[in-house]
Every structure is written in C-alpha cells, then in structure tokens.
Design a protein around this motif. Structure first.
Motif, PDB file in Angstrom:
ATOM      1  N   UNK A 115      11.151  40.432 -32.207  1.00 48.24           N
ATOM      2  CA  UNK A 115      12.573  40.709 -31.971  1.00 48.24           C
ATOM      3  C   UNK A 115      12.852  40.928 -30.485  1.00 48.24           C
ATOM      4  N   UNK A 116      11.986  41.694 -29.831  1.00 50.29           N
ATOM      5  CA  UNK A 116      12.219  41.995 -28.413  1.00 50.29           C
ATOM      6  C   UNK A 116      12.188  40.718 -27.574  1.00 50.29           C
ATOM      7  N   UNK A 117      11.287  39.798 -27.908  1.00 54.86           N
ATOM      8  CA  UNK A 117      11.220  38.531 -27.173  1.00 54.86           C
ATOM      9  C   UNK A 117      12.501  37.717 -27.416  1.00 54.86           C
ATOM     10  N   UNK A 118      12.955  37.657 -28.674  1.00 56.68           N
ATOM     11  CA  UNK A 118      14.197  36.938 -28.998  1.00 56.68           C
ATOM     12  C   UNK A 118      15.381  37.554 -28.268  1.00 56.68           C
ATOM     13  N   UNK A 119      15.403  38.884 -28.292  1.00 58.82           N
ATOM     14  CA  UNK A 119      16.524  39.604 -27.697  1.00 58.82           C
ATOM     15  C   UNK A 119      16.596  39.358 -26.184  1.00 58.82           C
ATOM     16  N   UNK A 120      15.455  39.344 -25.544  1.00 55.26           N
ATOM     17  CA  UNK A 120      15.426  39.084 -24.103  1.00 55.26           C
ATOM     18  C   UNK A 120      15.975  37.691 -23.806  1.00 55.26           C
ATOM     19  N   UNK A 121      15.544  36.717 -24.606  1.00 60.41           N
ATOM     20  CA  UNK A 121      16.011  35.350 -24.424  1.00 60.41           C
ATOM     21  C   UNK A 121      17.527  35.268 -24.613  1.00 60.41           C
ATOM     22  N   UNK A 122      18.037  35.904 -25.676  1.00 58.35           N
ATOM     23  CA  UNK A 122      19.466  35.846 -25.971  1.00 58.35           C
ATOM     24  C   UNK A 122      20.292  36.543 -24.893  1.00 58.35           C
ATOM     25  N   UNK A 123      19.833  37.701 -24.460  1.00 59.67           N
ATOM     26  CA  UNK A 123      20.621  38.455 -23.466  1.00 59.67           C
ATOM     27  C   UNK A 123      20.563  37.798 -22.096  1.00 59.67           C
ATOM     28  N   UNK A 124      19.417  37.217 -21.755  1.00 55.15           N
ATOM     29  CA  UNK A 124      19.338  36.511 -20.471  1.00 55.15           C
ATOM     30  C   UNK A 124      20.257  35.292 -20.485  1.00 55.15           C
ATOM     31  N   UNK A 125      20.312  34.627 -21.624  1.00 55.62           N
ATOM     32  CA  UNK A 125      21.224  33.475 -21.751  1.00 55.62           C
ATOM     33  C   UNK A 125      22.681  33.928 -21.597  1.00 55.62           C
ATOM     34  N   UNK A 126      23.029  35.039 -22.250  1.00 56.51           N
ATOM     35  CA  UNK A 126      24.390  35.565 -22.147  1.00 56.51           C
ATOM     36  C   UNK A 126      24.707  35.935 -20.702  1.00 56.51           C
ATOM     37  N   UNK A 127      23.743  36.540 -20.034  1.00 63.04           N
ATOM     38  CA  UNK A 127      23.939  36.962 -18.645  1.00 63.04           C
ATOM     39  C   UNK A 127      24.107  35.743 -17.730  1.00 63.04           C
ATOM     40  N   UNK A 128      23.248  34.726 -17.908  1.00 63.28           N
ATOM     41  CA  UNK A 128      23.317  33.512 -17.078  1.00 63.28           C
ATOM     42  C   UNK A 128      24.672  32.820 -17.203  1.00 63.28           C
ATOM     43  N   UNK A 129      25.239  32.901 -18.389  1.00 64.01           N
ATOM     44  CA  UNK A 129      26.526  32.240 -18.620  1.00 64.01           C
ATOM     45  C   UNK A 129      27.702  33.110 -18.202  1.00 64.01           C
ATOM     46  N   UNK A 130      27.371  34.240 -17.547  1.00 64.61           N
ATOM     47  CA  UNK A 130      28.435  35.093 -17.019  1.00 64.61           C
ATOM     48  C   UNK A 130      29.061  36.010 -18.057  1.00 64.61           C
ATOM     49  N   UNK A 131      28.399  36.104 -19.214  1.00 66.90           N
ATOM     50  CA  UNK A 131      28.913  36.989 -20.255  1.00 66.90           C
ATOM     51  C   UNK A 131      28.181  38.325 -20.154  1.00 66.90           C
ATOM     52  N   UNK A 132      28.594  39.282 -20.963  1.00 59.75           N
ATOM     53  CA  UNK A 132      27.874  40.559 -20.995  1.00 59.75           C
ATOM     54  C   UNK A 132      26.433  40.261 -21.371  1.00 59.75           C
ATOM     55  N   UNK A 133      25.424  40.997 -20.961  1.00 50.88           N
ATOM     56  CA  UNK A 133      25.495  42.187 -20.108  1.00 50.88           C
ATOM     57  C   UNK A 133      25.512  41.819 -18.618  1.00 50.88           C
ATOM     58  N   UNK A 134      26.040  42.732 -17.795  1.00 50.76           N
ATOM     59  CA  UNK A 134      26.012  42.492 -16.350  1.00 50.76           C
ATOM     60  C   UNK A 134      24.597  42.773 -15.835  1.00 50.76           C
ATOM     61  N   UNK A 135      24.387  42.512 -14.539  1.00 46.74           N
ATOM     62  CA  UNK A 135      23.026  42.602 -13.981  1.00 46.74           C
ATOM     63  C   UNK A 135      22.425  44.000 -14.158  1.00 46.74           C
ATOM     64  N   UNK A 136      23.262  45.017 -13.984  1.00 47.18           N
ATOM     65  CA  UNK A 136      22.769  46.394 -14.091  1.00 47.18           C
ATOM     66  C   UNK A 136      22.315  46.700 -15.527  1.00 47.18           C
ATOM     67  N   UNK A 137      23.147  46.279 -16.488  1.00 43.90           N
ATOM     68  CA  UNK A 137      22.808  46.487 -17.897  1.00 43.90           C
ATOM     69  C   UNK A 137      21.545  45.731 -18.291  1.00 43.90           C
ATOM     70  N   UNK A 138      21.458  44.493 -17.782  1.00 44.80           N
ATOM     71  CA  UNK A 138      20.307  43.661 -18.126  1.00 44.80           C
ATOM     72  C   UNK A 138      19.025  44.296 -17.578  1.00 44.80           C
ATOM     73  N   UNK A 139      19.087  44.825 -16.356  1.00 47.42           N
ATOM     74  CA  UNK A 139      17.914  45.461 -15.750  1.00 47.42           C
ATOM     75  C   UNK A 139      17.519  46.711 -16.542  1.00 47.42           C
ATOM     76  N   UNK A 140      18.522  47.502 -16.955  1.00 45.38           N
ATOM     77  CA  UNK A 140      18.239  48.728 -17.721  1.00 45.38           C
ATOM     78  C   UNK A 140      17.602  48.368 -19.062  1.00 45.38           C
ATOM     79  N   UNK A 141      18.122  47.309 -19.657  1.00 41.65           N
ATOM     80  CA  UNK A 141      17.625  46.843 -20.948  1.00 41.65           C
ATOM     81  C   UNK A 141      16.162  46.367 -20.831  1.00 41.65           C
ATOM     82  N   UNK A 142      15.883  45.594 -19.773  1.00 41.31           N
ATOM     83  CA  UNK A 142      14.507  45.099 -19.569  1.00 41.31           C
ATOM     84  C   UNK A 142      13.558  46.254 -19.284  1.00 41.31           C
ATOM     85  N   UNK A 143      14.037  47.232 -18.530  1.00 46.97           N
ATOM     86  CA  UNK A 143      13.244  48.426 -18.210  1.00 46.97           C
ATOM     87  C   UNK A 143      12.902  49.183 -19.512  1.00 46.97           C
TER      88      UNK A 143
END
Ligand code: FE2
Ligand code: FE2
Length: 152
Positions: free
Chosen positions: A56-84
């Motif tokens: 799940x964590x691997x899928x979630x990272x892929x999905x959220x990075x895709x959302x971020x790349x496309x300019x959708x939520x999460x923003x860079x700060x959220x994405x970094x906190x999530x990865x951390x």
C-alpha cells in the motif's frame, strides 16, 4: 488518473487495510489475553498485514507523486511530510516484522501485533486528515470473514 480517482484509490486501499487491521487486531488482543492456540494464525495474519502495508505504501507514494507532478494536491511541503512519515512507518513495520519471527512467548506476540495495529490505524487517520482533510474513519471497516472462522 484524475485527482478524485487517485484519492479514491488511496481511500479504497485504506478501507481494505482497516478491515484487515480490525481482524488482526482482534486476534492479537485474544492472544495477548492468553489464547495461545491462535498464536500461529496471528503470526500469519501479521505477516499478511505487513505485506499489505508495504505494498500500500508503495502504491500510495506513486499515486501522490503523480498527483503532485500534475499540480494537484498534495503540495511540496505535504508531500515531503508524507514521505518522511513513510520512512518512519517502514522502519517500524520492518522491525516488527523481524520480531514476529523471533518471539516465542505468545502473550508478548499478541501485545506486539496489537501495538502495531493501533499505531498503523492512527497513522492512517492522520494521513487521511493531512492529505485530504477528511475526518478520520469516513467508512466503517469492510466485512471480512474473521480469521479464526476462516481456518475452522
Ligand atoms: Fe501512508
Ligand atoms: Fe496510506
């Protein structure tokens, strides 16, 4: 996928994991309270949970990075906190997984797995809140066959 489809995929995976967490958590509590007969079933359930969480964590990272790349939520700060947070969660899961194999005292095994299910459930609620702003536990756990009954 669209933003909504990505969000729904993450939430759907959480929904399935919650069912497993409830199931394995209930069994862990029984074993922690002295039901040693189900210790090996619990160990299997915990291994299944570990595999499910890591996947799940691997899928979630892929999905959220895709959302971020496309300019959708999460923003860079959220994405970094999530990865951390995922780094810490993986460390916890991997260390508990290693201990699953070495613990022989059944009550201690039950306590360990129960602690894992509580920690993961809380992390999941916080993750949904911080990523999507949804209140914790938007859905009840899915119906699953209890592990004990499934083996009977
Ligand atoms: Fe996560
Ligand atoms: Fe998640």
């Amino acid at each position: 996928m669209t933003l909504d489809e990505n969000k729904m995929e993450v939430l759907a995976q959480h929904h399935m994991l919650r069912a497993l967490l409830v199931n394995v958590g209930d069994l862990a509590r029984q074993v922690a309270e002295g039901d040693g007969a189900h210790a090996e079933l619990l160990r299997d359930g915990a291994r299944q949970l570990v595999r499910g969480l890591l996947s799940h964590m691997a899928d979630e990272e892929r999905l959220l990075e895709e959302m971020h790349r496309e300019g959708q939520a999460p923003d860079a700060e959220h994405l970094a906190a999530f990865q951390h947070n995922h780094v810490h969660q993986r460390e916890l899961i991997v260390s508990i997984n290693a201990r699953l194999e070495s613990i022989h005292a059944t009550k201690r095994l039950g306590e360990l797995v129960e602690a894992l299910t509580h920690a993961v459930t809380l992390d999941m609620e916080h993750e949904e809140e911080s990523l999507f702003g949804t209140p914790p536990q938007p859905l009840a756990p899915a119906e699953v066959t209890p592990m004990v009954a499934a083996r009977a």
